[in-house]
Design a protein around this motif. Structure first.
Motif, PDB file in Angstrom:
ATOM      1  N   MET A   1       0.845  -1.199   0.000  1.00  0.00           N
ATOM      2  CA  MET A   1       0.000   0.000   0.000  1.00  0.00           C
ATOM      3  C   MET A   1       0.877   1.244   0.000  1.00  0.00           C
ATOM      4  O   MET A   1       1.891   1.320   0.693  1.00  0.00           O
ATOM      5  CB  MET A   1      -0.916  -0.011   1.236  1.00  0.00           C
ATOM      6  CG  MET A   1      -1.906   1.129   1.294  1.00  0.00           C
ATOM      7  SD  MET A   1      -3.063   0.885   2.673  1.00  0.00           S
ATOM      8  CE  MET A   1      -4.026   2.373   2.549  1.00  0.00           C
ATOM      9  N   ALA A   2       0.478   2.246  -0.792  1.00  0.00           N
ATOM     10  CA  ALA A   2       1.265   3.457  -0.897  1.00  0.00           C
ATOM     11  C   ALA A   2       1.215   4.244   0.403  1.00  0.00           C
ATOM     12  O   ALA A   2       0.432   3.968   1.302  1.00  0.00           O
ATOM     13  CB  ALA A   2       0.719   4.301  -2.049  1.00  0.00           C
ATOM     14  N   SER A   3       2.096   5.253   0.536  1.00  0.00           N
ATOM     15  CA  SER A   3       2.098   6.095   1.725  1.00  0.00           C
ATOM     16  C   SER A   3       0.736   6.763   1.858  1.00  0.00           C
ATOM     17  O   SER A   3       0.055   7.039   0.876  1.00  0.00           O
ATOM     18  CB  SER A   3       3.195   7.150   1.614  1.00  0.00           C
ATOM     19  OG  SER A   3       2.974   7.964   0.470  1.00  0.00           O
ATOM     20  N   HIS A   4       0.363   7.059   3.081  1.00  0.00           N
ATOM     21  CA  HIS A   4      -0.981   7.539   3.344  1.00  0.00           C
ATOM     22  C   HIS A   4      -1.137   9.012   2.960  1.00  0.00           C
ATOM     23  O   HIS A   4      -0.364   9.866   3.366  1.00  0.00           O
ATOM     24  CB  HIS A   4      -1.315   7.347   4.822  1.00  0.00           C
ATOM     25  CG  HIS A   4      -1.356   5.903   5.224  1.00  0.00           C
ATOM     26  ND1 HIS A   4      -0.610   5.402   6.257  1.00  0.00           N
ATOM     27  CD2 HIS A   4      -2.034   4.859   4.699  1.00  0.00           C
ATOM     28  CE1 HIS A   4      -0.831   4.104   6.379  1.00  0.00           C
ATOM     29  NE2 HIS A   4      -1.685   3.757   5.435  1.00  0.00           N
ATOM     30  N   LEU A   5      -2.175   9.274   2.191  1.00  0.00           N
ATOM     31  CA  LEU A   5      -2.526  10.654   1.867  1.00  0.00           C
ATOM     32  C   LEU A   5      -3.234  11.295   3.052  1.00  0.00           C
ATOM     33  O   LEU A   5      -2.999  12.461   3.374  1.00  0.00           O
ATOM     34  CB  LEU A   5      -3.453  10.671   0.651  1.00  0.00           C
ATOM     35  CG  LEU A   5      -4.048  12.022   0.255  1.00  0.00           C
ATOM     36  CD1 LEU A   5      -2.950  12.927  -0.323  1.00  0.00           C
ATOM     37  CD2 LEU A   5      -5.189  11.845  -0.748  1.00  0.00           C
ATOM     38  N   LEU A   6      -4.087  10.519   3.733  1.00  0.00           N
ATOM     39  CA  LEU A   6      -4.870  11.008   4.868  1.00  0.00           C
ATOM     40  C   LEU A   6      -4.621  10.129   6.075  1.00  0.00           C
ATOM     41  O   LEU A   6      -4.683   8.897   5.985  1.00  0.00           O
ATOM     42  CB  LEU A   6      -6.361  10.986   4.526  1.00  0.00           C
ATOM     43  CG  LEU A   6      -7.320  11.320   5.676  1.00  0.00           C
ATOM     44  CD1 LEU A   6      -7.317  12.827   5.955  1.00  0.00           C
ATOM     45  CD2 LEU A   6      -8.745  10.835   5.370  1.00  0.00           C
ATOM     46  N   THR A   7      -4.333  10.744   7.208  1.00  0.00           N
ATOM     47  CA  THR A   7      -4.198  10.024   8.470  1.00  0.00           C
ATOM     48  C   THR A   7      -5.009  10.754   9.534  1.00  0.00           C
ATOM     49  O   THR A   7      -4.747  11.922   9.837  1.00  0.00           O
ATOM     50  CB  THR A   7      -2.738   9.932   8.928  1.00  0.00           C
ATOM     51  OG1 THR A   7      -1.973   9.242   7.926  1.00  0.00           O
ATOM     52  CG2 THR A   7      -2.630   9.172  10.249  1.00  0.00           C
ATOM     53  N   VAL A   8      -6.002  10.067  10.078  1.00  0.00           N
ATOM     54  CA  VAL A   8      -6.829  10.596  11.168  1.00  0.00           C
ATOM     55  C   VAL A   8      -6.382   9.926  12.458  1.00  0.00           C
ATOM     56  O   VAL A   8      -6.333   8.699  12.533  1.00  0.00           O
ATOM     57  CB  VAL A   8      -8.327  10.298  10.894  1.00  0.00           C
ATOM     58  CG1 VAL A   8      -9.178  10.646  12.095  1.00  0.00           C
ATOM     59  CG2 VAL A   8      -8.800  11.042   9.659  1.00  0.00           C
ATOM     60  N   ARG A   9      -6.051  10.747  13.461  1.00  0.00           N
ATOM     61  CA  ARG A   9      -5.535  10.187  14.716  1.00  0.00           C
ATOM     62  C   ARG A   9      -6.297  10.752  15.907  1.00  0.00           C
ATOM     63  O   ARG A   9      -6.340  11.970  16.106  1.00  0.00           O
ATOM     64  CB  ARG A   9      -4.050  10.532  14.877  1.00  0.00           C
ATOM     65  CG  ARG A   9      -3.155   9.920  13.809  1.00  0.00           C
ATOM     66  CD  ARG A   9      -1.712  10.296  13.988  1.00  0.00           C
ATOM     67  NE  ARG A   9      -1.494  11.728  13.783  1.00  0.00           N
ATOM     68  CZ  ARG A   9      -0.353  12.259  13.343  1.00  0.00           C
ATOM     69  NH1 ARG A   9       0.677  11.484  13.060  1.00  0.00           N
ATOM     70  NH2 ARG A   9      -0.248  13.563  13.183  1.00  0.00           N
TER      71      ARG A   9
END
Length: 516
Positions: A1-9
């Motif tokens: 999987m490619a690097s994350h465009l969106l990360t919700v934490r």
């Protein structure tokens, strides 16, 4: 999987009396279609509003395209950063053209005035690039729901979208239109655009999505690759238990013909409604019977239902209850006669969104909840609300909160409770489970079965053939404002129904006597 465009934490959000989100997480990669799943009330809509900039989170942070998003961002600022949300209820201005809707507030200017040739040329380029069939000059109000969905997607592309959020994108679409939309989703994915896909249609989700994340009661439950999970496992993660679909069994309680509609015809469209003409429509429903109305979008199902309820007029035809003709000049006439309708569009036609759950549920019943003729018996009103809250498992912090704050499924249950409280003779439900989760869907179906068992004549209109077949004793099919046939529920198949729904103008029609 490619690097994350969106990360919700760790995103949390509370409203009076309820914690909508409790430290949830989500990760979405570029060029990935990511399903966000959960029951109604799981927190999905709240997260979408936070991502779009419509609401601010109480805690947590959002990383997008390598930078932390400011909680103070407006929806326009989020769009300019590449996050575009397409809501289930479209944000389009119906009186404007496709091109104007695509570029509203951002029109190309020349000498301080809108450069109309450039506006239409820009819109045409985006539309051609997406390979969709739209006229940039067409007025949006004249477009089908499916084409309006395409306008929203084209509009998203004018913002150079990196992430498109689709909230129930196929809820109002027919099978062919769903296929067209999913093909566009695949094109967007191939261009590296990330998509968050929110839908309760799990077979559809399984077919189009690469990864999934599940929320339940405002909490993160699971995430993973869609290829590694079965549909029944998704249901279990969403609901916390196994959900068994229920199918209508042959009923021995079907009684006399309660509702009979004869020769309903309307050649001219009612302003503000579908232009579908109605031609010599005749149908009947017995007490204790559930009759399904099946047809493609624009077939006339909703139009005939509104005539039966008294919401729309007709040129000719009669409606009879227990053999007696009734005059239907308004919905009040329908309600007084014992006919109630749960409309297709609950937000526009069913709910008073800014008013409380209490007001929405009990308004038509206040005459029955009065004391001394002039005053509402608030204790009786409260007992009624509590009874239906338990019966329908309505999730609400208090009956005083605005119904607009509820999830779609809980809004639908409030409307069902409103109709049930009137003790109707005829219950019409138009798209009763649109936009609600699999657990709530089973609950709504059971309510319909219970109403029929009490001798109510029930009409169910649904674009999902599987639903029509699951709940109906008999299914009436529609095409271009005419009835094309009638099939016993026990004998129905999707293939047989589709043949009746798709009869061409030159095909030999099924005699309407079958339906009437």
């Amino acid at each position: 999987m490619a690097s994350h465009l969106l990360t919700v934490r760790g995103i949390s959000k509370s409203f009076p009396g309820v914690k909508a989100l409790d430290a949830v997480q989500l990760q979405v990669a570029s060029g990935n279609v990511h399903a966000l799943l959960g029951e109604n009330g799981a927190g999905k809509s709240t997260l979408l509003k936070i991502l779009s900039g419509a609401q601010a989170a109480d805690a947590g942070d959002i990383m997008f395209n390598g930078a932390v998003l400011s909680p103070a961002d407006t929806p326009m600022q989020r769009q300019q950063k590449g996050i575009v949300t397409i809501y289930q209820e479209f944000n389009l201005l119906p009186g404007l053209s496709v091109a104007e809707n695509m570029y509203i507030g951002r029109e190309p200017l020349r000498h301080g005035l809108i450069d109309w040739p450039q506006l239409y040329a820009n819109a045409k380029q985006v539309i051609q690039d997406l390979k969709i069939d739209l006229d940039p000059r067409a007025e949006v109000r004249a477009l089908s729901v499916a084409r309006q969905q395409m306008v929203e997607i084209a509009k998203a592309m004018t913002f150079q979208a990196k992430l498109i959020i689709m909230d129930e994108p196929t809820a109002a679409l027919s099978g062919r239109e769903v296929d067209q939309l999913l093909e566009i989703v695949r094109k967007l994915r191939s261009r590296g655009i990330a998509i968050i896909y929110v839908s309760h249609k799990l077979n559809e989700v399984k077919a189009i999505c690469d990864h999934y994340t599940v929320y339940r009661d405002g909490r993160f439950v699971a995430t993973g690759a869609m290829a590694d999970v079965a549909v029944h496992d998704l249901v279990r993660q969403m609901v916390g238990r196994d959900v068994v679909g229920i199918k209508r069994q042959s009923s021995a309680t079907i009684g006399e013909v309660l509702l009979r509609v004869e020769g309903v015809t309307r050649l001219k469209a009612v302003p503000g409604t579908s232009p579908t003409p109605l031609t010599d429509m005749s149908v009947h429903v017995h007490a204790g019977e559930i009759v399904g109305f099946a047809g493609l979008v624009g077939a006339g199902r909703t139009e005939i239902a509104r005539v039966i309820f008294g919401a729309d007029p007709c040129d000719s035809g009669t409606v009879r209850l227990r053999g007696h003709p009734i005059s239907l000049r308004s919905p009040k006439d329908g309600i007084d006669a014992g006919i109630v309708l749960v409309p297709e569009d609950r937000k526009q036609q069913g709910c008073f969104l800014m008013h409380s759950i209490r007001q929405n549920m009990t308004l038509p019943s206040l005459g029955r909840l009065s004391k001394m003729r002039w005053f509402v018996d608030e204790a009786a009103e409260t007992r009624m609300i509590e009874a239906y809250r338990r019966k329908l498992s309505i999730k609400m912090a208090s009956d005083q909160v605005a119904i607009g704050t509820l999830s779609g499924g809980n809004q639908q249950k409030v409307l069902l409770a409103r109709c049930m409280a009137l003790n109707p003779k005829v219950l019409i439900v138009d798209e009763p489970t649109r936009g609600i989760d699999v657990g709530a869907k089973a609950e709504v179906h059971q309510v319909l079965f219970d109403m029929a068992a009490q001798g109510v004549a029930v009409i169910v209109i649904s674009s999902e053939l599987a639903e029509v077949m699951a709940v109906s004793d008999r299914i009436v099919t529609f095409k271009n404002g005419a009835i094309t046939g009638s099939v016993p529920g026990s004998d129905a198949s999707e293939e047989a129904l589709m043949r009746l729904m798709a009869l061409g103008a030159d095909a030999q029609p099924v005699p309407q006597a079958l339906a009437a």
